[in-house]
Write a protein that holds these residues in place. Sequence first.
Motif, mmCIF file in Angstrom:
data_model
loop_
_atom_site.group_PDB
_atom_site.id
_atom_site.type_symbol
_atom_site.label_atom_id
_atom_site.label_comp_id
_atom_site.label_asym_id
_atom_site.label_seq_id
_atom_site.Cartn_x
_atom_site.Cartn_y
_atom_site.Cartn_z
ATOM 1 N N TRP A 102 0.844 -1.191 0.000
ATOM 2 C CA TRP A 102 0.000 0.000 0.000
ATOM 3 C C TRP A 102 0.881 1.242 0.000
ATOM 4 C CZ3 TRP A 102 -5.400 0.700 0.295
ATOM 5 C CH2 TRP A 102 -5.827 2.003 0.550
ATOM 6 N N SER A 103 0.512 2.192 -0.836
ATOM 7 C CA SER A 103 1.169 3.493 -0.835
ATOM 8 C C SER A 103 0.117 4.569 -0.629
ATOM 9 C CB SER A 103 1.902 3.738 -2.160
ATOM 10 O OG SER A 103 2.365 5.083 -2.237
ATOM 11 N N ASP A 104 0.376 5.487 0.301
ATOM 12 C CA ASP A 104 -0.519 6.616 0.507
ATOM 13 C C ASP A 104 -0.236 7.744 -0.482
ATOM 14 O OD1 ASP A 104 -1.922 5.577 2.734
ATOM 15 O OD2 ASP A 104 -0.237 6.064 4.037
ATOM 16 N N SER B 116 -3.855 -2.090 -7.263
ATOM 17 C CA SER B 116 -3.370 -2.834 -6.089
ATOM 18 C C SER B 116 -4.374 -3.883 -5.648
ATOM 19 C CB SER B 116 -3.116 -1.883 -4.908
ATOM 20 O OG SER B 116 -2.295 -0.796 -5.269
ATOM 21 N N LEU C 288 -4.788 -6.005 -2.042
ATOM 22 C CA LEU C 288 -4.219 -6.107 -0.709
ATOM 23 C C LEU C 288 -5.232 -6.666 0.274
ATOM 24 C CD1 LEU C 288 -4.385 -2.639 0.935
ATOM 25 C CD2 LEU C 288 -4.842 -2.877 -1.493
ATOM 26 N N GLN D 163 3.774 -1.810 6.065
ATOM 27 C CA GLN D 163 2.515 -1.094 5.946
ATOM 28 C C GLN D 163 1.342 -1.905 6.490
ATOM 29 O OE1 GLN D 163 3.279 1.894 5.529
ATOM 30 N NE2 GLN D 163 2.965 2.552 3.429
ATOM 31 N N TYR E 279 -1.467 -0.716 9.451
ATOM 32 C CA TYR E 279 -2.909 -0.641 9.291
ATOM 33 C C TYR E 279 -3.633 -1.599 10.236
ATOM 34 C CZ TYR E 279 -2.512 2.668 5.525
ATOM 35 O OH TYR E 279 -2.249 3.813 4.815
ATOM 36 N N LYS F 280 -7.760 0.063 -6.149
ATOM 37 C CA LYS F 280 -7.167 -0.626 -5.016
ATOM 38 C C LYS F 280 -8.225 -1.572 -4.476
ATOM 39 C CE LYS F 280 -3.808 2.855 -3.552
ATOM 40 N NZ LYS F 280 -3.310 3.704 -2.433
ATOM 41 N N GLN G 39 -9.355 -4.362 -1.860
ATOM 42 C CA GLN G 39 -9.076 -4.980 -0.573
ATOM 43 C C GLN G 39 -9.826 -6.306 -0.483
ATOM 44 O OE1 GLN G 39 -8.832 -2.687 3.042
ATOM 45 N NE2 GLN G 39 -9.068 -0.762 1.933
#
Length: 332
Positions: free
Chosen positions: A146-148, A154, A156, A188, A192, A316, A318
Amino acid sequence: MKVSIRKISEITGFSPATVSNALNRKRGVNAETSEKIFRVAEELGYRMEEKIKKIRFVIFRRSGLIIDDSPFHPAVIEGVEHQAKSMGYETVFCHVDINDAQYQMQINEILSDTESAVVLLGTEMLEEDFEPFTQAKNKIILLDGWSDRYFFDSVLISNTDSAAKAVEYLAGKGHKDIGYIQGDFRIQAFRYREIGFKRVMERYGLPVRPEYIATVGTRIETAYEGMKRYLDETPVIPTAYFADNDTIAIGAMRAIKEYGYGIPEDVSIIGFDNISFGAISDPPLTTINVYKREMGETAVRELVLAIEDPKKVRMKIQVCTDFVERGSVRKI
């Protein structure tokens, strides 16, 4: 009107062969010539047909403390390979180590290979590691990372919600003194999961006590040693712990039992990942099941969609988890 290599040749003054070699990133064309050709091609709206021949699975290594010998990642890799094969792509595996002297050269080679698309295993990647991958000339999807700051397609784990579910379970069993066993390498995913832990503690009005937070290594042996050091310094422990993952939980459980505490009679514990060792630990470990193979398969499917549709919106995704109730938690 379709822009031809000959048209680019006429404008740049370079031969059609040189233009073709530059656009196909073949060796023998110097950087200045290549840059000029690409600039003119872009201005004219020239598009090369993407001929992706393989899926390149890139395993990023920062320290190896998470991915080396991990029971989690083989299932992810299996999913990638299986899905790629079913869609007609060869899978090529490679490792890149940020501490390697050849790291930058390896990255440049991977990201300029327009005949491959990249599944990047980002488990150990920190925020500062992502920037070079934004320059990729090929399609790329981030798996378990994960990149903010940067935006990648992505896939994840739903880390925060899943950790929250575990802590809610402990609270529902009557636990008010809940601790947290955290890995000392703060990937990361762990950050989280920590957010999920703290979110539920706040929701239930339960204090997050510093003396109930144990920082340990991320391998079974180092988690065991770290938990022993923590127990040496902590005269009173909580009735339950949430651990960043199963590997950490299993190492910590060994130390806890050596110090005379019963699990779950004296202290309960929940892990994360549902690795096979947890099912046969003593007692069997309550945990969060992660759909590892499905994550790999989803990453490949999304990558192929991006190959087929250049205008595809980045996403992204999830992947949700399941709670696995075993014998390491008691009701108070």
